[in-house]
Design a protein around this motif. Structure first.
Motif, mmCIF file in Angstrom:
data_model
loop_
_atom_site.group_PDB
_atom_site.id
_atom_site.type_symbol
_atom_site.label_atom_id
_atom_site.label_comp_id
_atom_site.label_asym_id
_atom_site.label_seq_id
_atom_site.Cartn_x
_atom_site.Cartn_y
_atom_site.Cartn_z
ATOM 1 N N THR A 191 17.475 57.147 -107.255
ATOM 2 C CA THR A 191 16.078 57.244 -106.837
ATOM 3 C C THR A 191 15.221 56.112 -107.403
ATOM 4 O O THR A 191 14.014 56.079 -107.161
ATOM 5 N N CYS A 192 15.843 55.192 -108.137
ATOM 6 C CA CYS A 192 15.146 53.963 -108.546
ATOM 7 C C CYS A 192 14.752 53.219 -107.269
ATOM 8 O O CYS A 192 15.593 53.050 -106.369
ATOM 9 N N CYS A 227 19.579 67.166 -106.744
ATOM 10 C CA CYS A 227 18.656 68.145 -107.311
ATOM 11 C C CYS A 227 19.273 69.541 -107.224
ATOM 12 O O CYS A 227 19.013 70.407 -108.054
ATOM 13 N N ASP A 285 18.601 60.232 -98.314
ATOM 14 C CA ASP A 285 17.828 60.585 -99.503
ATOM 15 C C ASP A 285 18.732 61.359 -100.461
ATOM 16 O O ASP A 285 19.158 62.475 -100.157
ATOM 17 N N ARG A 298 17.074 53.073 -104.036
ATOM 18 C CA ARG A 298 16.766 54.027 -102.982
ATOM 19 C C ARG A 298 16.488 53.334 -101.648
ATOM 20 O O ARG A 298 16.894 53.819 -100.589
ATOM 21 N N TYR A 356 18.049 62.655 -103.370
ATOM 22 C CA TYR A 356 17.387 63.604 -104.265
ATOM 23 C C TYR A 356 17.749 65.062 -103.963
ATOM 24 O O TYR A 356 18.117 65.815 -104.878
ATOM 25 N N TYR A 383 17.736 48.333 -112.403
ATOM 26 C CA TYR A 383 17.586 49.715 -112.853
ATOM 27 C C TYR A 383 17.156 49.766 -114.322
ATOM 28 O O TYR A 383 16.240 50.510 -114.690
ATOM 29 N N ARG A 421 21.234 60.813 -110.251
ATOM 30 C CA ARG A 421 20.026 61.048 -109.454
ATOM 31 C C ARG A 421 18.939 60.054 -109.855
ATOM 32 O O ARG A 421 18.249 59.487 -109.004
ATOM 33 N N ASN A 422 18.805 59.823 -111.152
ATOM 34 C CA ASN A 422 17.810 58.894 -111.658
ATOM 35 C C ASN A 422 18.072 57.473 -111.144
ATOM 36 O O ASN A 422 17.154 56.772 -110.713
#
Length: 407
Positions: A188-189, A205, A199, A193, A201, A117, A184-185
């Protein structure tokens, strides 16, 4: 930290670093570093192991800490720093002026994913400061799922994510928002992910918190004057921090822009200061007030050492280098708030609070919000609107304009 030590042999790296410290540090500091490096060279005699193993063992021996954890005293940090600089030299990098230690480094199940990451963030162009802040939150989450018995990325569930965010409810709203954003960051790497069963996000989000219950950091003009008057302007540090504080409360400059201000940014004859703001890359030109001009002249003539470095603010102790990205001067400024007797309960009290106070005063003086955004260097007025929450006069006026329900 030392996995990639391959490029330069240990003896050659030691000699190269010794040459470097003699050229860039005081005689006393260079002597300290050279003695530590000579000790390592002697320790490594007839040792056929990899340089990484030798340095790690020597680090533990002389700092009394596991490699490469934060030592407890200043002298031990000097010893540690010599070896951290050596690792940079071996890897073909320039030694850093400062090294960041993790007091409790993460060694749990997800260490490989954490490393991936961080590398991903670096590839995306994130600054070292941003990577450091995101790492802190990510490690907190990883320790949470470790304690929950989760043994793989695929076992992370929606429930575990929500449980973690629920645990952070005691934090400030800004802290909770940043935790959700960072999580979230992280999830979603691509490396992370691809191992998930869902999912993340859409879930993160949609995680929203009210933005107006943050710490109010507004101080009145009278309070700020008391803080400025508390600075001892006869000392070198007093002259330095006074000039910085003026740049924050008169112009609303961010700490990063104060650190990165160049001598060429000050136009003495035109009486202006111009710069491209580091965060937004926006160009601003500001009038140079007489008080600010005198404070800057006092600093430049009586504190700043002679140096070819283009920055306005550099360290007056050897080596004369600019302040690092890690320096935000928060604790230094806080001392003057205390000395002035200004109440800081439930408020921030650093250079940024002076910037916040300027914005609030401008709003109170009926300066249009788009003009305030320009002064502060915001790319949109959305960033500026956060200051409205501390402006009670305009909030009350807005409330009076709302018609009664029965009308």
């Amino acid at each position: 930290m030392v996995d990639s030590i391959n490029a330069l042999g240990l003896d050659a790296a030691i000699e190269e670093l010794k040459t470097y410290v003699v050229s860039n540090y005081s005689i006393k500091s260079a002597s300290y570093y050279s003695n530590i490096l000579n000790g390592l060279k002697l320790y490594a005699t007839n040792d056929d192991r990899e340089s990484a193993d030798i340095i790690a063992d020597y680090y533990e021996m002389i700092t009394h800490n596991p490699p490469f954890q934060r030592p407890d005293t200043t002298w031990l940090k000097i010893k540690a720093r010599a070896l951290l600089m050596l690792i940079d030299v071996i890897n073909g990098n320039k030694p850093k002026r400062e090294y960041v230690y993790d007091r409790e480094p993460y060694v749990g199940t997800f260490l490989p994913q954490l490393i991936s990451y961080r590398e991903w963030l670096q590839e995306k162009g994130n600054s070292l400061g941003t990577i450091r802040r995101k790492t802190v939150v990510t490690i907190d989450f990883l320790r949470f799922i470790d304690s929950a018995g989760i043994a793989s990325i695929g076992q992370i569930s929606v429930e575990s994510i929500l449980s973690y965010l629920q645990r952070r409810q005691a934090n400030s709203s800004n802290g909770k928002r940043y935790a959700a954003y960072t999580l979230r960051n992280f999830l979603t790497c691509p490396v992370i992910r691809d191992g998930l069963e869902f999912d993340p996000y859409p879930l993160l989000c949609g995680f929203r918190l009210k933005k107006n219950d943050q710490l109010k950091s507004y101080y009145t003009t009278t309070e700020l004057k008391l803080v400025m008057d508390a600075v001892d302007r006869t000392s070198k540090w007093g002259k330095t921090i006074y000039a910085m504080m003026l740049l924050a409360c008169v112009y609303g400059l961010r700490v990063s822009d104060i650190r990165e201000l160049y001598l060429s940014s000050i136009h003495w004859q035109k009486k202006t200061i111009s710069l491209y703001q580091k965060k937004t890359k926006r160009y601003v030109e500001l009038p140079l007030t007489e008080e600010t001009m005198l404070a800057l002249l006092d600093y430049l003539r009586n504190v700043r050492p002679s140096s070819p470095d283009p920055h306005v603010f550099i360290r007056y102790l050897h080596p004369h280098v600019p302040y690092s990205e890690k320096d935000n001067f928060g604790s230094k400024v806080t001392a003057y708030f205390r000395k002035a007797g200004v109440n800081t309960d439930n408020k921030h009290h650093g250079l940024h609070s002076m910037r916040f106070s300027l914005a609030t005063d401008l709003l109170s003086d009926d300066v249009p919000i788009n003009e305030i955004a320009t002064i502060l260097g915001h790319t949109t007025i959305k960033s500026t609107k956060q200051y409205i929450w501390s402006d009670l006069k305009h909030l009350k006026a807005a409330a009076l304009e709302v018609p009664a329900y029965d009308q």
